[in-house]
Design an enzyme around this catalytic site. Structure first.
Site, PDB file in Angstrom:
ATOM      1  N   HIS A  98       5.650 -10.256   3.770  1.00  0.00           N
ATOM      2  CA  HIS A  98       6.507  -9.115   3.468  1.00  0.00           C
ATOM      3  C   HIS A  98       7.800  -9.662   3.330  1.00  0.00           C
ATOM      4  O   HIS A  98       8.917  -9.541   2.560  1.00  0.00           O
ATOM      5  CB  HIS A  98       6.462  -8.025   4.690  1.00  0.00           C
ATOM      6  CG  HIS A  98       5.394  -6.960   4.620  1.00  0.00           C
ATOM      7  ND1 HIS A  98       4.821  -6.797   5.724  1.00  0.00           N
ATOM      8  CD2 HIS A  98       4.770  -6.549   3.484  1.00  0.00           C
ATOM      9  CE1 HIS A  98       3.928  -5.850   5.332  1.00  0.00           C
ATOM     10  NE2 HIS A  98       3.704  -5.597   4.056  1.00  0.00           N
ATOM     11  N   LYS A 120      -1.504   8.172   7.794  1.00  0.00           N
ATOM     12  CA  LYS A 120      -2.263   6.733   7.768  1.00  0.00           C
ATOM     13  C   LYS A 120      -2.486   6.166   9.341  1.00  0.00           C
ATOM     14  O   LYS A 120      -3.167   5.204   9.407  1.00  0.00           O
ATOM     15  CB  LYS A 120      -1.110   6.043   7.210  1.00  0.00           C
ATOM     16  CG  LYS A 120      -1.119   6.041   5.482  1.00  0.00           C
ATOM     17  CD  LYS A 120      -0.626   4.864   5.022  1.00  0.00           C
ATOM     18  CE  LYS A 120      -1.037   4.580   3.549  1.00  0.00           C
ATOM     19  NZ  LYS A 120      -0.726   3.354   2.830  1.00  0.00           N
ATOM     20  N   ARG A 131      -0.500 -10.161  -4.179  1.00  0.00           N
ATOM     21  CA  ARG A 131      -1.000 -11.480  -3.318  1.00  0.00           C
ATOM     22  C   ARG A 131      -2.250 -11.758  -4.287  1.00  0.00           C
ATOM     23  O   ARG A 131      -2.258 -13.349  -4.441  1.00  0.00           O
ATOM     24  CB  ARG A 131      -1.617 -10.921  -2.174  1.00  0.00           C
ATOM     25  CG  ARG A 131      -0.617 -10.830  -0.921  1.00  0.00           C
ATOM     26  CD  ARG A 131      -1.060  -9.928   0.165  1.00  0.00           C
ATOM     27  NE  ARG A 131      -1.823  -8.627  -0.105  1.00  0.00           N
ATOM     28  CZ  ARG A 131      -2.350  -7.760   0.589  1.00  0.00           C
ATOM     29  NH1 ARG A 131      -2.208  -7.967   1.745  1.00  0.00           N
ATOM     30  NH2 ARG A 131      -2.676  -6.443   0.370  1.00  0.00           N
ATOM     31  N   SER A 173      -1.294  -6.691   6.894  1.00  0.00           N
ATOM     32  CA  SER A 173      -1.109  -6.033   8.216  1.00  0.00           C
ATOM     33  C   SER A 173      -2.261  -5.690   8.736  1.00  0.00           C
ATOM     34  O   SER A 173      -2.430  -5.780  10.000  1.00  0.00           O
ATOM     35  CB  SER A 173      -0.110  -4.830   7.746  1.00  0.00           C
ATOM     36  OG  SER A 173       0.998  -5.088   7.415  1.00  0.00           O
TER      37      SER A 173
HETATM   38  O1  PNS Z   1       2.164  -1.058   2.244  1.00  0.00           O
HETATM   39  P1  PNS Z   1       1.411   0.031   1.725  1.00  0.00           P
HETATM   40  O2  PNS Z   1       0.600   0.884   2.418  1.00  0.00           O
HETATM   41  O3  PNS Z   1       0.724  -0.750   0.421  1.00  0.00           O
HETATM   42  O4  PNS Z   1       2.717   0.900   0.573  1.00  0.00           O
HETATM   43  C1  PNS Z   1       2.114   2.083  -0.136  1.00  0.00           C
HETATM   44  C2  PNS Z   1       3.430   2.683  -0.842  1.00  0.00           C
HETATM   45  C3  PNS Z   1       4.125   3.232   0.795  1.00  0.00           C
HETATM   46  C4  PNS Z   1       4.336   2.247  -1.423  1.00  0.00           C
HETATM   47  C5  PNS Z   1       3.024   4.065  -1.340  1.00  0.00           C
HETATM   48  O5  PNS Z   1       1.769   4.616  -0.759  1.00  0.00           O
HETATM   49  C6  PNS Z   1       3.917   5.061  -1.567  1.00  0.00           C
HETATM   50  O6  PNS Z   1       4.915   4.745  -2.518  1.00  0.00           O
HETATM   51  N1  PNS Z   1       3.593   6.189  -0.981  1.00  0.00           N
HETATM   52  C7  PNS Z   1       4.479   7.401  -1.114  1.00  0.00           C
HETATM   53  C8  PNS Z   1       3.914   8.395  -1.872  1.00  0.00           C
HETATM   54  C9  PNS Z   1       3.861   8.259  -3.515  1.00  0.00           C
HETATM   55  O7  PNS Z   1       5.080   8.093  -4.047  1.00  0.00           O
HETATM   56  N2  PNS Z   1       2.749   8.257  -4.020  1.00  0.00           N
HETATM   57  C10 PNS Z   1       2.513   8.164  -5.474  1.00  0.00           C
HETATM   58  C11 PNS Z   1       2.489   6.647  -5.824  1.00  0.00           C
HETATM   59  S1  PNS Z   1       0.976   6.318  -6.771  1.00  0.00           S
END
Ligand code: PNS
Length: 161
Positions: free
Chosen positions: A17, A41, A90, A128
């Site tokens: 990150h 989560k 990645r 993570s």
């Molecule tokens: O680190 P992560 O868990 O891969 O991040 C995922 C994240 C937080 C970017 C994604 O889950 C997100 O944007 N969630 C907020 C809800 C949202 O907007 N969902 C629609 C996008 S598909």
């Protein structure tokens, strides 16, 4: 001013990150790093802890701002007046999910585009989830997370056998 939004769970922030944050900070005038506030989560660290860890990790990067958000990412992007979402890629296994998210976000808010940075090969296997798995068995996570975060992860598992 070119602003970018780098969002995620950051539970906890890893060297992967941090690498993406630093590189985005070299490209954009401002990078807003936003921690998803989503209890569903079941994170190891609270949102406040994750925000604090990111602040500590990025304190030398003056154009990086740390915050948290709830709800849809595109709504937050609109509120912050940001048109670019940055994500790290990645490996090919990330691609399908990332493409789906990028296309959904673009459909929800056509002004928003997602830009991908390929993760530094040094951290291409780091996540993570893997960090938590290793730490839960009291393994050494010093190769995966910023130094200042190591102790905080250890503390979480101190009483777990
Ligand atoms: O680190 P992560 O868990 O891969 O991040 C995922 C994240 C937080 C970017 C994604 O889950 C997100 O944007 N969630 C907020 C809800 C949202 O907007 N969902 C629609 C996008 S598909």
């Amino acid at each position: 001013m070119a602003k970018a939004l780098y969002s995620g769970s950051f539970d906890p922030v890893t060297l992967g990150h941090l690498d993406i944050i630093k590189r985005a900070a070299n490209v954009f005038d401002e990078v807003v790093v936003a921690v998803l506030n989503n209890k569903a989560k079941n994170p190891l660290f609270s949102v406040e802890e994750r925000v604090n860890m990111l602040e500590e990790t990025t304190k030398d990067l003056p154009n990086v701002k740390i915050t948290s958000f709830r709800g849809l990412l595109v709504d937050f992007a609109r509120e912050e007046n940001i048109n670019v979402i940055v994500r790290g890629l990645r490996a090919i296994t990330d691609f399908e999910y990332e493409l789906q998210m990028a296309q959904t976000n673009h459909e929800l808010l056509p002004d928003v585009d997602t830009m991908f940075l390929t993760t530094n090969i040094l951290y291409s296997y780091v996540s993570s989830t893997i960090v938590k798995e290793v730490a839960s068995y009291h393994g050494d996570v010093s190769h995966f997370v910023p130094e200042c975060i190591e102790e905080k992860i250890k503390e979480k598992y101190v009483s777990v056998q």
